[in-house]
Design a protein around this motif. Structure first.
Motif, short mmCIF file in Angstrom:
data_model
loop_
_atom_site.label_atom_id
_atom_site.label_comp_id
_atom_site.label_asym_id
_atom_site.label_seq_id
_atom_site.Cartn_x
_atom_site.Cartn_y
_atom_site.Cartn_z
N CYS A 85 7.98 6.40 3.37
CA CYS A 85 6.72 6.87 3.94
C CYS A 85 6.07 7.52 2.84
N ARG A 138 4.24 0.70 4.81
CA ARG A 138 3.01 0.61 4.39
C ARG A 138 2.94 0.92 2.64
N GLU A 162 -0.75 12.19 10.73
CA GLU A 162 -0.88 11.10 12.03
C GLU A 162 -1.24 10.88 13.42
N TYR A 166 1.81 -2.94 5.89
CA TYR A 166 0.49 -2.89 5.18
C TYR A 166 1.17 -3.23 4.13
N ARG A 196 -7.17 7.65 2.82
CA ARG A 196 -6.33 6.49 3.23
C ARG A 196 -4.88 6.61 4.17
N ALA A 197 -4.92 7.57 4.81
CA ALA A 197 -3.89 8.06 6.15
C ALA A 197 -4.86 7.59 7.49
N LYS A 198 -5.98 8.02 7.42
CA LYS A 198 -7.01 7.94 8.23
C LYS A 198 -7.26 6.36 8.38
N LEU A 219 -3.79 2.43 11.15
CA LEU A 219 -3.15 3.62 13.06
C LEU A 219 -3.65 3.53 13.79
N HIS A 224 1.89 11.24 4.89
CA HIS A 224 0.42 11.12 5.94
C HIS A 224 0.54 10.58 6.97
N ILE A 225 0.81 9.02 7.47
CA ILE A 225 0.62 8.61 8.43
C ILE A 225 1.72 8.90 9.26
N ASP A 246 8.94 5.05 9.71
CA ASP A 246 8.03 4.67 8.97
C ASP A 246 8.96 4.84 6.96
#
Ligand SMILES: C[S@@+](CC[C@H](N)C(=O)[O-])C[C@H]1O[C@@H](n2cnc3c(N)ncnc32)[C@H](O)[C@@H]1O
Length: 252
Positions: A48, A112, A56, A134, A23-25, A30, A52-53, A45
């Motif tokens: 956060c 997110r 990335e 998001y 889900r981070a990709k 992204l 993971h975001i 973020d």
């Protein structure tokens, strides 16, 4: 800062599910961020979580300064393991309703599935700075709603209140804070869970269902699994939307 945010258990489950479901990709989120994140820019973020975001972004961009902000010490511990010793990343304990930044401090803010005040985001962004959120669409996790109709934890789950007007609802808050909404798109897909244990991890991670008890509620989850199982696994709808807002250029 009274609230502690997500618990240790939620942090561990979120970390596991984000890795398994990649889900981070998610490219839509992204790629939007990466398309505006240029060298020398700063980004925060908000909420956060597991970091993971941020990781990335750090590995796909150069010379940027990234801040992961979360109110939960448990999440920040997991995030710290995930971002390792990336030199351009800082993790900060803070509240999305009272951002620990001076006015106009940042170029980009993202959130997110997180809690924040749009007014605070607006304040902390520079003129022409960008906010990308998001959020969820009304069909997210609808299979869980179907089996636990009276026990959905609406406060924990950012599901739009009105299935008809959710797009307007999503934009209104940003416009009210002063943003110009420059984009809104939604995406739907199924995520496949191997077995009922994984579905229960998902329910507990949010948590989605009030007073959820793995033992007592197992029968209901087994019925859900039975109904929604296909060859690839138990299909649960993932419906999300991405909203982009820009702070107008400052006058003078
Ligand atoms: C649903 S999780 C999303 C985490 C991450 N953004 C992701 O997409 O995986 C929400 C996160 O917001 C954090 N949170 C809750 N209230 C907050 C607040 N007032 N300020 C900052 N973070 C908050 C929680 O601790 C949790 O990590």
């Amino acid at each position: 800062m009274d609230s502690k945010g997500d618990t240790e258990r939620q942090a561990i489950l979120r970390d596991k599910i984000i890795r398994e479901k990649q889900r981070a990709k998610e490219e839509s989120f992204l790629s939007r961020i990466l398309s505006i994140l240029k060298p020398e820019m700063s980004l925060c973020d908000i909420g956060c979580g597991t970091g993971h975001i941020i990781r990335e972004l750090a590995t796909n961009s150069e010379n940027v300064f990234l801040v992961g902000l979360d109110i939960s010490p448990a999440m920040l511990r997991v995030a710290s393991d995930n971002v390792g010793n990336l030199l351009n990343v800082a993790l900060l304990r803070g509240d999305g309703y009272e951002l620990p930044f001076s006015d106009g401090a940042l170029d980009i803010m993202i959130a997110r599935l997180a809690e924040y005040s749009p007014q605070e985001v607006y304040r902390a962004l520079r003129g022409e700075g960008c906010f990308i959120e998001y959020g969820l669409g009304p069909e997210a996790d609808k299979e869980i709603f179907e089996f636990f109709p009276d026990r959905i934890e609406e406060d924990n789950f950012f599901i739009p209140k009105s299935p008809e007007e959710w797009r307007d609802e999503a934009c209104r808050e940003l416009r009210d804070a002063g943003f110009v909404v420059t984009g809104l798109e939604d995406y739907k897909r199924k995520d496949y869970y191997h077995n009922e244990e994984e579905v229960m991890d998902l329910i507990e991670m949010v948590p989605l269902v009030r007073d959820f008890d793995r033992k007592k509620d197992r029968k209901t989850v087994l019925e859900l699994a039975e109904k929604h199982r296909v060859e690839r696994g138990i299909g649960i709808t993932w419906h999300y939307c991405i909203i982009e807002g820009r702070k107008p250029k400052e006058k003078g």
